[in-house]
Scaffold this active site. Sequence first.
Site, PDB file in Angstrom:
ATOM      1  N   SER A 157       0.832  -1.204   0.000  1.00 14.11           N
ATOM      2  CA  SER A 157       0.000   0.000   0.000  1.00 14.11           C
ATOM      3  C   SER A 157       0.864   1.251   0.000  1.00 14.11           C
ATOM      4  O   SER A 157       0.633   2.181  -0.781  1.00 14.11           O
ATOM      5  CB  SER A 157      -0.921   0.005   1.219  1.00 14.11           C
ATOM      6  OG  SER A 157      -1.838  -1.051   1.170  1.00 14.11           O
ATOM      7  N   GLU A 158       1.855   1.297   0.879  1.00 10.95           N
ATOM      8  CA  GLU A 158       2.829   2.386   0.873  1.00 10.95           C
ATOM      9  C   GLU A 158       4.204   1.875   1.258  1.00 10.95           C
ATOM     10  O   GLU A 158       4.330   0.927   2.047  1.00 10.95           O
ATOM     11  CB  GLU A 158       2.449   3.510   1.855  1.00 10.95           C
ATOM     12  CG  GLU A 158       1.551   4.586   1.280  1.00 10.95           C
ATOM     13  CD  GLU A 158       0.088   4.262   1.491  1.00 10.95           C
ATOM     14  OE1 GLU A 158      -0.755   4.993   0.931  1.00 10.95           O
ATOM     15  OE2 GLU A 158      -0.202   3.288   2.192  1.00 10.95           O
ATOM     16  N   THR A 159       5.203   2.514   0.678  1.00  9.83           N
ATOM     17  CA  THR A 159       6.585   2.347   1.099  1.00  9.83           C
ATOM     18  C   THR A 159       7.070   3.705   1.607  1.00  9.83           C
ATOM     19  O   THR A 159       6.853   4.729   0.954  1.00  9.83           O
ATOM     20  CB  THR A 159       7.474   1.861  -0.049  1.00  9.83           C
ATOM     21  OG1 THR A 159       7.016   0.573  -0.475  1.00  9.83           O
ATOM     22  CG2 THR A 159       8.926   1.766   0.378  1.00  9.83           C
ATOM     23  N   HIS A 171       0.091   4.358   8.600  1.00 15.05           N
ATOM     24  CA  HIS A 171       0.685   3.064   8.942  1.00 15.05           C
ATOM     25  C   HIS A 171       2.157   3.005   8.576  1.00 15.05           C
ATOM     26  O   HIS A 171       2.955   2.403   9.290  1.00 15.05           O
ATOM     27  CB  HIS A 171      -0.101   1.915   8.294  1.00 15.05           C
ATOM     28  CG  HIS A 171       0.293   1.576   6.904  1.00 15.05           C
ATOM     29  ND1 HIS A 171      -0.126   2.291   5.797  1.00 15.05           N
ATOM     30  CD2 HIS A 171       1.079   0.577   6.420  1.00 15.05           C
ATOM     31  CE1 HIS A 171       0.379   1.746   4.713  1.00 15.05           C
ATOM     32  NE2 HIS A 171       1.114   0.705   5.058  1.00 15.05           N
TER      33      HIS A 171
END
Length: 267
Positions: free
Chosen positions: A40-42, A72
């Site tokens: 979802s995100e880095t 997160h």
Amino acid sequence: MDAFTDRPFTGNPAGVLLFGPEGFPEDAFLQRVAAELNLSETAFAHPVPPGGDADWALRWFTPVTEVDMCGHATLATAHVLHTTGAATGTVRFAARCGTLTSAAHPDGSLTLDFPTAPLTPEPAPDGLAEALGAEPLSVHDTGAQVGDLLVELRDEATVRGLAPDFAALAALSRRGVIATAAATPARAYDYVSRGFFPAVGIDEDPVTGSAHTALAPFWSARLGRDRLTGLQVSARSGLVHTSLRGARTLLTGRAVTVLDGELLVGP
């Protein structure tokens, strides 16, 4: 890292890549790494010189774009800094959405200090009920930094049972749609949510910290309490403890390390 959980393979996975004080490489490289990890995100971070308003610079990328705010992956980054000894106590992050802080607690949990999202009631956009597969009770815009529609639904079972049309949802908000409802009575949490972000390459996000900067004021106003617990009822699931402090919202959770390695290619 798996964030907003204390067990591997639950919560929301985030990549975290730390650079040295020389700073970030070119944006195209950061985007390629995020696409390769396909989470979802880095998060990407580097230390900044002492004496300023922040200790680390922080950016977040989905597999297809950079985003202004991510809860997160910030929690995951703070977890890495504390568990590796790169930071202690309160950590200040310089990000696109302003200065964010993270405080570590003796029990291993972390508290993030984020700006509270402004909520503006608005009519349901045409096609929203059809795209979600459920009739909204209310709809709120969450402001420029979050960029989501907060959609209140009838009950917890309705939120859990959603099977959205993601292509249709992608056209309805700048970032995504947060579906929420009050918890079924006698639960250990106060409300449930799910987060859908097809416009930025994420059909469903497992646990969305930034969405809780809107969920906290929404449910605090309805339930009459500033301290609440939200359960994001994705397949992986995760708990976010919120504390509303006016213009700021505190998000408390845990994270666990699942994989630790070294990037073998450079910019």
